[in-house]
Structure formats: C-alpha cells, structure tokens
Enzyme design. Structure first.
Site, mmCIF file in Angstrom:
data_model
loop_
_atom_site.group_PDB
_atom_site.id
_atom_site.type_symbol
_atom_site.label_atom_id
_atom_site.label_comp_id
_atom_site.label_asym_id
_atom_site.label_seq_id
_atom_site.Cartn_x
_atom_site.Cartn_y
_atom_site.Cartn_z
ATOM 1 N N TYR A 56 1.062 -1.218 -0.012
ATOM 2 C CA TYR A 56 0.080 -0.153 0.199
ATOM 3 C C TYR A 56 1.022 1.147 0.019
ATOM 4 O O TYR A 56 1.769 1.113 0.724
ATOM 5 C CB TYR A 56 -1.033 -0.002 1.318
ATOM 6 C CG TYR A 56 -2.261 -0.326 1.013
ATOM 7 C CD1 TYR A 56 -3.002 0.549 0.135
ATOM 8 C CD2 TYR A 56 -3.054 -1.635 1.605
ATOM 9 C CE1 TYR A 56 -4.202 0.110 -0.284
ATOM 10 C CE2 TYR A 56 -4.195 -1.566 1.311
ATOM 11 C CZ TYR A 56 -4.994 -0.931 0.348
ATOM 12 O OH TYR A 56 -6.388 -1.323 -0.029
ATOM 13 N N GLU A 58 -0.761 4.803 -0.269
ATOM 14 C CA GLU A 58 -1.538 5.934 -0.504
ATOM 15 C C GLU A 58 -0.889 7.246 -0.167
ATOM 16 O O GLU A 58 -0.073 7.346 0.738
ATOM 17 C CB GLU A 58 -2.824 5.740 0.450
ATOM 18 C CG GLU A 58 -3.924 4.737 -0.250
ATOM 19 C CD GLU A 58 -5.159 4.785 0.793
ATOM 20 O OE1 GLU A 58 -5.399 5.532 1.625
ATOM 21 O OE2 GLU A 58 -5.730 3.512 0.770
ATOM 22 N N ASP A 223 -7.364 14.019 -24.976
ATOM 23 C CA ASP A 223 -7.175 12.538 -24.578
ATOM 24 C C ASP A 223 -6.435 11.765 -25.592
ATOM 25 O O ASP A 223 -6.892 11.687 -26.668
ATOM 26 C CB ASP A 223 -8.644 11.744 -24.248
ATOM 27 C CG ASP A 223 -8.528 10.397 -23.900
ATOM 28 O OD1 ASP A 223 -7.519 9.844 -24.240
ATOM 29 O OD2 ASP A 223 -9.608 9.854 -23.506
ATOM 30 N N THR A 249 -4.138 6.600 -21.988
ATOM 31 C CA THR A 249 -3.705 5.174 -21.416
ATOM 32 C C THR A 249 -2.260 4.937 -21.461
ATOM 33 O O THR A 249 -1.678 5.910 -22.209
ATOM 34 C CB THR A 249 -4.549 4.282 -21.943
ATOM 35 O OG1 THR A 249 -4.467 4.117 -23.438
ATOM 36 C CG2 THR A 249 -6.065 4.202 -21.558
ATOM 37 N N LYS A 252 -1.647 1.549 -25.230
ATOM 38 C CA LYS A 252 -2.023 1.094 -26.426
ATOM 39 C C LYS A 252 -0.779 1.289 -27.451
ATOM 40 O O LYS A 252 0.362 0.622 -27.262
ATOM 41 C CB LYS A 252 -3.210 2.295 -27.045
ATOM 42 C CG LYS A 252 -4.435 1.950 -26.015
ATOM 43 C CD LYS A 252 -5.617 2.908 -26.648
ATOM 44 C CE LYS A 252 -6.605 2.465 -25.965
ATOM 45 N NZ LYS A 252 -7.111 3.193 -24.773
ATOM 46 N N ARG A 258 -1.771 -1.977 -18.637
ATOM 47 C CA ARG A 258 -2.958 -1.500 -18.847
ATOM 48 C C ARG A 258 -3.248 -0.392 -17.774
ATOM 49 O O ARG A 258 -3.352 -0.707 -16.538
ATOM 50 C CB ARG A 258 -3.921 -2.632 -18.741
ATOM 51 C CG ARG A 258 -5.327 -2.442 -18.819
ATOM 52 C CD ARG A 258 -6.112 -3.921 -19.163
ATOM 53 N NE ARG A 258 -5.424 -4.062 -20.670
ATOM 54 C CZ ARG A 258 -5.876 -3.705 -21.892
ATOM 55 N NH1 ARG A 258 -6.655 -3.023 -21.853
ATOM 56 N NH2 ARG A 258 -5.058 -4.408 -22.644
#
Ligand code: DSN
Length: 440
Positions: A56, A58, A223, A249, A252, A258
């Site tokens: 973790y 955060e 985007d 993203t 691609k 991903r």
C-alpha cells in the site's frame, strides 16, 4: 511465459493455468489488429507481475499514509520524471488506474456537476428554493463519430453529472470541421472542450482547438490514449503546448501496462493530484506504476521512434491496400495507427459483427465499430476498426500488411464460407510462426 512445470500458477492452480496456456496460444496464433492493443516487453510484463503488488502506498512520493514506502517513492518518481521527459509536460500524475479514471480526474478537478438532486426531489426538500443548478458543460466528439464513453456519453458518469454537447465529423470528408466546432462552441459555451478519440484516423489540430477554447473561455483537454506513442515519438503533433490537461492510457501505442496517466500545467497540479487521490482512488497500483516506469524508459530510447514509424508505415500500407481492393475507409485513409472500414458500400449485407466473427474464425482479431452516421446498432455496426501497433511489435512490415489486406478482403467476400475461413486460418498460422510474439 514460464514452462508449466516451473510456473507456480501451474503447480498451484491448474484451472487458472489452463486459461493462461490457452491465452498464450491464442495470442501466438492470431493476428492482433485491435487498434487499442499491443504486446508489452518482457521487462514491462515482469514489473506488472512483481512484488510491488504487495504494498500500500496511499499518498504521493515523500507524503505517504503508510510506512515502508521508500522503494515506492523511487519507482513513482522515476515514472513521473520519465513521463515528463517523454511528453514535455509540466506535471504528471502516474496513479490513474485507467484512461477513464485519468479523464475523471480532470472532470473532478475542473468541473462543477451542479446540483445532482432531481428537480422533484429538490422541490420537495426545499420548497420555495431555486431548483437544480446546472452542471458545467463539456464539448466533445460524439462516441459514434470516434469519441469515447468517458467524454460525456449519457450512460457514463461524465454524461450523467455534466451537461454535454457534441461535435461531429463531416458527412462528406469524415474529418472534424473546425469552423463547425467553433460554431457549436460559441453556441453552447462549454467549460471544457475535450479532444481526442478512440476511432479517429486523422491528425488533431490542437492549435485550432486551443484558439476556440480561448475565444469561448473554455479549458482544453486532449485525451491522447490511442496516439500517445506517436506523440511521444514526435510523429503526431503534441497537444501539450496547447491544452491545460493531457490524458492517456499507457497500453496502446505507448506499449506499457494497462493503466492511465494524467498530465497538466503546473497551475493545475495540486487539483489534479487531489482529484486522483483521495478524490477518485485509494491505494495506487505500485506494480503497474513500476511497469509504467519501465515502459516510459523504453519509450525514451531511439528504437521506440523506429517502432512508431513502422506502426505508421504499416497503417498506411494496410489502408492503401484495402482501398485498392475496393474497400471504403472513413475519411479515405489514415494519418495514424488506425483505420475504420465502412462496410456499407462494398458489403452492404455484412455487418461489423458478422465481419468480426468471420475474421475471428480465420485468426484475424478485430473489433466491430460504429462508423459516422451508422444506421446499425452498436452491437451490430457497419464498420470495422483496424490498427497496426501489435503487428508492428511482432516485426511485421508493409509487405505483411498487404498480405493481410488480401486475407481480410477474401474473408469478407466469402460471406463467411467455412472452407475459405479455414484456408485463411492456415495462412494466418504460417505468418504467426514467422513472426513470433516478443519474448515474455
Ligand atoms: N476501449 C478502448 C479502445 O478500444 O479504444 C478505449 O477505451
């Protein structure tokens, strides 16, 4: 992939392992023409499946809510620094789990959803009070014309929480007409203009969008999920000098894991960081951030530009060869890694769904796609979207693209004839053997 006897999944969980083996076989023996997919390197794959999944973290580097984050900080700083170098942006947040969440961060940081009570409910709760405050306005490309769900589709949070107006491509040219965009923007006065698409084969004129945004007092977001690799390699104009926000993203054309990435001007940095965490997400996926760092490192190397040039050359060869066989492409061709086949002219009785199925049986993996002004429904469609990033990663070139165009045309012309599909399947298998998947 490791040999079955060496792989811990194989030893521990044969049911799950069976799907791994089948997927490896599927990827190795089919031609991947889905424009949004790619094959990552062994290093990116190893980072994505690493011990960083155990932790973790955060918060942000140097400001975490958990102990033991020193190596997380190193990884995240590397990913941030490399993203900034790659795209020349002022600020990068590498924590978004996906492209949609990268986009939501911009909406949360910059847009006011207004009152979300429905009118009747609000009247009942506050009789005599003014009713619903309208949400801010988004102006974006319509989904059926190449846009994206997260750019204001009514079923998506972006369309449920904000008012949305769309621009479209021109019926004749298949291209975005900037004077039409300006007319619509002057009329709807958006707070945010969203550019970028998941199925637009032409270059984006970021400068023209920025001018319109300035004229109507809107913020500009680009985007670049599909074209990020081309932008990083300098083979598509970059929106970074023009847009307050650039999202993408990472899997691609960029060929990473991903996931998503939100970039912005320094003046928006604090708001974007707060929007990603704690606004939208909790713990960052540190194994995926590690894989982003590795992928961005690969994209900074000279060979990445060579790869992106091959993606473009292949798309051009595939598009030209399809057109020479009488197939119709939206806008007549492509400037990037993808193209949209409009089946209506040559094969009016073949839907995108039928074509996707027949090609799939032949080992050519594509997706059906709405085309502008499509009369068919989204699960049927009159179009196919084809892209070259994955085949280029396998090392295929323009000659192979011309062969594949011939195979696609043969399948479509056959009307789904089983023996034709089987014949094409054999040719596909031979090509796959000649161009194996990258080492993994
Ligand atoms: N699903 C992606 C694509 O295929 O383009 C967009 O999110």
């Amino acid at each position: 992939m490791s040999e079955p006897f060496k792989n811990p999944i194989a030893a521990q969980d044969p049911d799950v392992w069976k799907a791994f083996v089948a997927e490896e076989e599927r990827q190795a023996t089919t031609l991947e023409l889905i424009a949004s997919e790619n094959h990552v390197s062994a290093a990116v794959l190893a980072a994505a499946g690493s011990i960083f999944t155990n932790k973790y973290a955060e918060g942000y580097p140097g400001r975490r809510y958990y102990g033991g984050c020193e190596n997380m900080d190193t990884i995240e700083r590397l990913a941030i620094d490399r993203a900034k170098q790659l795209f020349g942006c002022e600020h990068a947040n590498v924590q978004p789990h996906s492209g949609s969440q990268a986009n939501q961060a911009v909406l949360l940081a910059a847009m006011n959803p207004g009152s979300r009570f429905d009118e009747a409910e609000q009247k009942e709760k506050n009789p005599g009070e003014a009713v619903r405050t309208p949400g801010d306005m988004i102006l974006s490309l319509h989904l059926d014309h190449g846009g994206h769900l997260s750019h204001g589709k009514n079923v998506n949070i972006s369309g449920k929480w904000f008012r949305v107006t769309h621009y479209f491509v021109d019926r004749e040219t298949g291209r975005i007409n900037m004077s039409e965009v300006r007319r619509i923007a002057l009329d709807c006065k958006p707070k945010l203009i969203i550019t970028g698409a998941s199925a637009y084969p032409r270059l984006w004129d970021w400068a023209a969008f920025a001018e319109i945004a300035k004229e109507v007092g809107a913020l500009l977001m680009a985007d670049i999920a599909h074209i990020a690799g081309l932008v990083a390699a300098g083979l598509h104009p970059s929106p970074v000098p023009y847009a307050e926000f650039v999202t993408t993203t990472t899997h691609k054309t960029l060929r990473g894991p991903r996931a998503g990435l939100t970039m912005c001007r320094e003046s928006w940095a604090k708001k974007i960081d707060s929007a990603v965490f704690p606004g939208l997400q909790g713990g960052p996926l540190m194994h995926i951030i590690a894989a982003k760092a590795v992928a961005f490192g690969e994209a900074l190397r000279p060979e990445f530009k060579v790869y992106q040039q091959l993606v473009l050359d292949n798309a051009k060869a595939l598009a030209e060869s399809l057109v020479s066989r009488g197939l119709s492409l939206v806008s007549g061709g492509t400037d990037n890694h993808l193209m949209l086949v409009d089946l209506r002219k040559q094969y009016p009785n073949v839907s995108g769904a039928m074509a996707e199925d027949w090609l799939g049986q032949s080992g050519i993996v594509v997706n059906k796609n709405m085309i502008p002004f499509d009369e068919r429904k989204p699960m049927e469609t009159s179009g196919l979207r084809l892209g070259t990033p994955a085949l280029s990663t396998r090392g295929m070139g323009p000659d192979e693209m011309r062969t594949i165009a011939g195979l696609i045309d043969k399948v479509l012309a056959s009307g789904g004839d089983k023996s034709t599909l089987q014949g094409v399947r054999s040719e596909v298998l031979a090509m796959c053997r000649q161009f194996p998947l990258p080492a993994h």
